[in-house]
Scaffold this active site. Structure first.
Site, PDB file in Angstrom:
ATOM      1  CG  HIS A 107      17.889   8.519  16.076  1.00 55.03           C
ATOM      2  ND1 HIS A 107      17.599   7.176  16.115  1.00 55.03           N
ATOM      3  CD2 HIS A 107      18.067   8.816  14.773  1.00 55.03           C
ATOM      4  CE1 HIS A 107      17.599   6.694  14.894  1.00 55.03           C
ATOM      5  NE2 HIS A 107      17.881   7.665  14.046  1.00 55.03           N
ATOM      6  CG  ASP A 169      16.854  20.547  11.388  1.00 55.30           C
ATOM      7  OD1 ASP A 169      15.903  21.343  11.330  1.00 55.30           O
ATOM      8  OD2 ASP A 169      18.019  20.886  11.673  1.00 55.30           O
ATOM      9  CD  GLU A 281      17.264  24.645  10.717  1.00 64.83           C
ATOM     10  OE1 GLU A 281      18.276  24.105  10.218  1.00 64.83           O
ATOM     11  OE2 GLU A 281      16.429  24.013  11.408  1.00 64.83           O
TER      12      GLU A 281
HETATM   13  P1  FAD Z   1      16.153   8.579  22.506  1.00 60.77           P
HETATM   14  O1  FAD Z   1      17.476   8.820  21.927  1.00 60.77           O
HETATM   15  O2  FAD Z   1      15.650   7.203  22.487  1.00 60.77           O
HETATM   16  O3  FAD Z   1      16.138   9.150  24.007  1.00 60.77           O
HETATM   17  C1  FAD Z   1      16.823  10.338  24.330  1.00 60.77           C
HETATM   18  C2  FAD Z   1      16.693  10.603  25.836  1.00 60.77           C
HETATM   19  O4  FAD Z   1      15.334  10.855  26.164  1.00 60.77           O
HETATM   20  C3  FAD Z   1      17.124   9.409  26.690  1.00 60.77           C
HETATM   21  O5  FAD Z   1      17.677   9.875  27.885  1.00 60.77           O
HETATM   22  C4  FAD Z   1      15.811   8.704  26.964  1.00 60.77           C
HETATM   23  O6  FAD Z   1      15.849   7.938  28.159  1.00 60.77           O
HETATM   24  C5  FAD Z   1      14.851   9.871  27.074  1.00 60.77           C
HETATM   25  N1  FAD Z   1      13.509   9.503  26.642  1.00 60.77           N
HETATM   26  C6  FAD Z   1      13.146   8.935  25.468  1.00 60.77           C
HETATM   27  N2  FAD Z   1      11.814   8.766  25.443  1.00 60.77           N
HETATM   28  C7  FAD Z   1      11.344   9.248  26.604  1.00 60.77           C
HETATM   29  C8  FAD Z   1      10.054   9.351  27.184  1.00 60.77           C
HETATM   30  N3  FAD Z   1       8.982   8.913  26.543  1.00 60.77           N
HETATM   31  N4  FAD Z   1       9.939   9.889  28.417  1.00 60.77           N
HETATM   32  C9  FAD Z   1      11.020  10.329  29.080  1.00 60.77           C
HETATM   33  N5  FAD Z   1      12.261  10.249  28.599  1.00 60.77           N
HETATM   34  C10 FAD Z   1      12.417   9.718  27.379  1.00 60.77           C
HETATM   35  N6  FAD Z   1      17.017  17.706  18.055  1.00 60.77           N
HETATM   36  C11 FAD Z   1      16.468  18.929  17.927  1.00 60.77           C
HETATM   37  O7  FAD Z   1      16.053  19.537  18.920  1.00 60.77           O
HETATM   38  N7  FAD Z   1      16.367  19.521  16.704  1.00 60.77           N
HETATM   39  C12 FAD Z   1      16.747  18.897  15.564  1.00 60.77           C
HETATM   40  O8  FAD Z   1      16.599  19.450  14.491  1.00 60.77           O
HETATM   41  C13 FAD Z   1      17.303  17.599  15.675  1.00 60.77           C
HETATM   42  N8  FAD Z   1      17.686  16.931  14.577  1.00 60.77           N
HETATM   43  C14 FAD Z   1      18.187  15.679  14.701  1.00 60.77           C
HETATM   44  C15 FAD Z   1      18.568  14.982  13.559  1.00 60.77           C
HETATM   45  C16 FAD Z   1      19.064  13.699  13.646  1.00 60.77           C
HETATM   46  C17 FAD Z   1      19.469  12.958  12.394  1.00 60.77           C
HETATM   47  C18 FAD Z   1      19.226  13.101  14.920  1.00 60.77           C
HETATM   48  C19 FAD Z   1      19.804  11.724  15.042  1.00 60.77           C
HETATM   49  C20 FAD Z   1      18.888  13.791  16.070  1.00 60.77           C
HETATM   50  C21 FAD Z   1      18.365  15.080  15.973  1.00 60.77           C
HETATM   51  N9  FAD Z   1      17.995  15.811  17.094  1.00 60.77           N
HETATM   52  C22 FAD Z   1      17.437  17.045  16.965  1.00 60.77           C
HETATM   53  C23 FAD Z   1      18.245  15.293  18.440  1.00 60.77           C
HETATM   54  C24 FAD Z   1      17.054  14.538  18.968  1.00 60.77           C
HETATM   55  O9  FAD Z   1      15.998  15.427  19.269  1.00 60.77           O
HETATM   56  C25 FAD Z   1      17.405  13.796  20.244  1.00 60.77           C
HETATM   57  O10 FAD Z   1      18.518  12.989  20.054  1.00 60.77           O
HETATM   58  C26 FAD Z   1      16.223  12.959  20.710  1.00 60.77           C
HETATM   59  O11 FAD Z   1      16.429  12.569  22.034  1.00 60.77           O
HETATM   60  C27 FAD Z   1      16.066  11.738  19.865  1.00 60.77           C
HETATM   61  O12 FAD Z   1      14.794  11.185  20.059  1.00 60.77           O
HETATM   62  P2  FAD Z   1      14.656   9.625  20.273  1.00 60.77           P
HETATM   63  O13 FAD Z   1      13.204   9.337  20.159  1.00 60.77           O
HETATM   64  O14 FAD Z   1      15.570   8.858  19.429  1.00 60.77           O
HETATM   65  O15 FAD Z   1      15.086   9.553  21.826  1.00 60.77           O
END
Ligand code: FAD
Length: 542
Positions: A107, A169, A281
């Site tokens: 994400h 969120d 918020e």
């Molecule tokens: P990914 O998108 O898969 O990875 C993101 C990054 O982290 C990449 O660089 C990846 O290589 C790295 N990564 C992933 N897993 C690991 C690991 N285990 N060890 C080391 N590196 C790793 N963020 C907030 O802070 N607050 C919010 O309220 C919030 N709301 C959101 C709502 C939505 C609908 C979305 C889509 C995103 C939101 N986000 C929010 C952003 C979100 O926290 C980041 O995009 C987060 O990185 C997504 O997590 P993911 O598991 O999909 O990680």
């Protein structure tokens, strides 16, 4: 051995350090001479499943703008699986251009979870050893694998009457993904971001070493990995702080037309009334029609007649959003507390809306919107999000220009705005914030209609975002990006500011070949093609 060598190198700075950095910054301008699918990957023995087929799903992220295909996907079933492949890539040294990216729930917004021509580690497959709860003393916690989704942790914790303290969120994100950024949401004013609420991590560094770290043990790596954008290691396990879970939530919204009144109330609520609230918020509403009507499916107006007469058309309005958690036996007391709190605030009286929902429904609220958007094929659109951390002293100048001159309406997605106070946040993590203690998270969460040439199209939203970024940089508002995204090392250096040297030191220590998380585009993979030293020395000496 390697780590101590890097330490010595660092102590011999500046000259040796700079030479080492040149090496670190080594990038080939022509990658084509290197094999795309290194034969070593095909032949090496793995305990997890390394797949070279069906890799397309790891070539995109939620941003839905980049399509970068990896060479292989590892579906790990243990930390040693992950360590094994990273060590393998590390041992290929400068002969390879292979990179490795952990993919949480994918994400990210700007391709950060992708590894073009590299290996993507599908963290969600790593479920063992499962969630282990420790509920015995005053500091309950749960040990989880980093590929676990927060929503699953919530459900399992609730079975024991417990809950993590700090959230995002949206809960369909992995622990490793949010801890690599910060995890900021409406609870952060009280508990700090998610990176404040972790006791211990297990990390595989860019050298393939498996390290357990906490504030007491290998603290530098612990701090590096928290908010570390995946640059120093792959988090494989985390120990998350828990607290007793409430049953219900009183959820409140009210509008302001005056920005000063809105921010004064928000700041007062996060400073003096820390225990009076559990979540705070806010969001900006520009040029929306029949706004209050759209709230009625989830909220009840306090005064239905007055609310009916309120019009939002053509105005810039600011919505305060609050929540107070409670258990059923405390409902009377909570009503009184909330009424007393609201009586001190200066919102437009006719716009007060209140709702009472279960704790799970409150925390998982964005998933409800997701389901609706999915039904209409609107969830997988390009997401052009811009998240900013604006210092308190700059927020008025920012709002005046951005909400009144640059952003014309908020119909493409919400614009969040709320303050946090980092004076109680953990120091020393990799998270970059403005220097002032109080700053605002301002998030432009726009979706684009790919085929549109209008204001909901890609170009229009990108142009708007660029205008905002240009304005903040020209006005020297000392704003930092959250979920940062830049294209050049120079931009990253500016982003990190005083933390740049620390970032480079940690990078040299834990991922000297820059193998990890290439999608962040901070430091390119080091390989045999050493760049022109003149250019890089110029850059380093700036
Ligand atoms: P990914 O998108 O898969 O990875 C993101 C990054 O982290 C990449 O660089 C990846 O290589 C790295 N990564 C992933 N897993 C690991 C690991 N285990 N060890 C080391 N590196 C790793 N963020 C907030 O802070 N607050 C919010 O309220 C919030 N709301 C959101 C709502 C939505 C609908 C979305 C889509 C995103 C939101 N986000 C929010 C952003 C979100 O926290 C980041 O995009 C987060 O990185 C997504 O997590 P993911 O598991 O999909 O990680």
């Amino acid at each position: 051995m390697f780590i101590s060598q890097a330490n010595i190198l660092f102590k011999l700075k500046p000259l040796v350090f700079k030479i080492a950095l040149l090496f670190l910054l080594g990038i080939t301008t022509n990658r084509n001479h290197l094999p795309t699918n290194p034969p070593s990957l095909y032949t090496m023995p793995f305990f997890g499943n390394l797949s070279f087929h069906n890799i397309n799903h790891a070539s995109k992220d939620f941003g839905n703008r980049y399509h970068l295909i990896p060479t292989a996907i590892l579906y790990p079933n243990s930390t040693s699986n992950i360590a094994h492949i990273i060590k393998h890539v590390f041992n290929l040294g400068l002969t390879s251009h292979l990179t490795v990216a952990a993919r949480g729930h994918g994400h990210s917004l700007e391709g950060q979870s992708l590894a073009p021509d590299g290996v993507v580690i599908h963290m969600e497959s790593y479920k063992s050893p499962g969630m282990a709860f420790h509920t015995g003393d005053h500091y309950p916690y749960v040990d989880v694998s980093a590929g676990e989704l927060w929503i699953n942790i919530l459900h399992e914790s609730l079975k024991r009457g417990l809950s993590p303290k700090s959230w995002t969120d949206y809960l369909h994100l992995t622990v490793g993904g949010t801890l690599s950024n910060a995890g900021i949401s409406g609870q952060a004013f009280r508990h700090g971001p998610q990176i404040n609420n972790v006791y211990r991590l297990r990390v595989v560094t860019g050298r393939g070493d498996v390290v357990t770290c906490s504030d007491e043990q290998n603290a530098d790596l612990f701090n590096a990995a928290l908010g570390g954008l995946g640059q120093f290691g792959i988090i494989t396990e985390a120990r998350i702080a828990l607290e007793p879970a409430p049953a219900k939530v009183k959820w409140i919204r009210a509008l302001y037309s005056d920005f000063t009144a809105f921010t004064n109330d928000q700041e007062r609520l996060i400073s003096s009334s820390r225990d009076a609230l559990d979540y705070l918020e806010g969001f900006v509403v520009i040029n929306r029609t029949r706004l209050l009507n759209s709230w009625r499916s989830s909220f009840n107006p306090k005064d239905p007649v007055q609310a009916e007469q309120f019009t939002s058309e053509g105005r810039v309005l600011f919505c305060l959003e609050l929540a107070k958690y409670f258990n059923l036996e405390d409902v009377g007391e909570i009503e009184r507390e909330v009424d007393s709190l609201l009586s001190e605030l200066s919102f437009i009286r006719s716009t007060l809306f209140v709702s009472e929902v279960s704790y799970v429904d409150f925390l998982d609220r964005v998933h409800v919107s997701e389901m609706k958007l999915r039904e209409n094929n609107l969830w997988d659109m390009p997401h052009l999000w811009l998240n900013l951390l604006v210092p308190r002293s700059s927020i008025y100048g920012f709002a005046k220009q951005v909400f009144h001159n640059i952003v014309e309406d908020t119909s493409n997605g919400p614009v969040l705005i709320y303050p946090v106070d980092k004076s109680r946040w953990k120091n020393g993590t990799s998270l970059v914030t403005p220097e002032e203690d109080v700053f605002y998270l301002v998030a432009f969460l726009s979706s684009a209609v790919p085929s549109s040439a209008g204001k909901d199209g890609l170009d229009a939203i990108l142009t708007r975002n660029r205008r905002i970024v240009k304005f903040i940089s020209e006005s020297n508002l000392r704003v930092k990006q959250y979920l940062p995204h830049y294209n050049t090392t120079q931009e990253w250096r500016e982003h990190f500011g005083a933390k740049w040297e620390i970032f480079l030191r940690r990078k040299m220590l834990y991922d000297p070949l820059a193998i990890l998380a290439p999608g962040q585009r901070i430091i390119p993979r080091a390989n045999a093609k050493i760049p022109s030293s003149k250019n890089n020395l110029k850059e380093l000496n700036k």
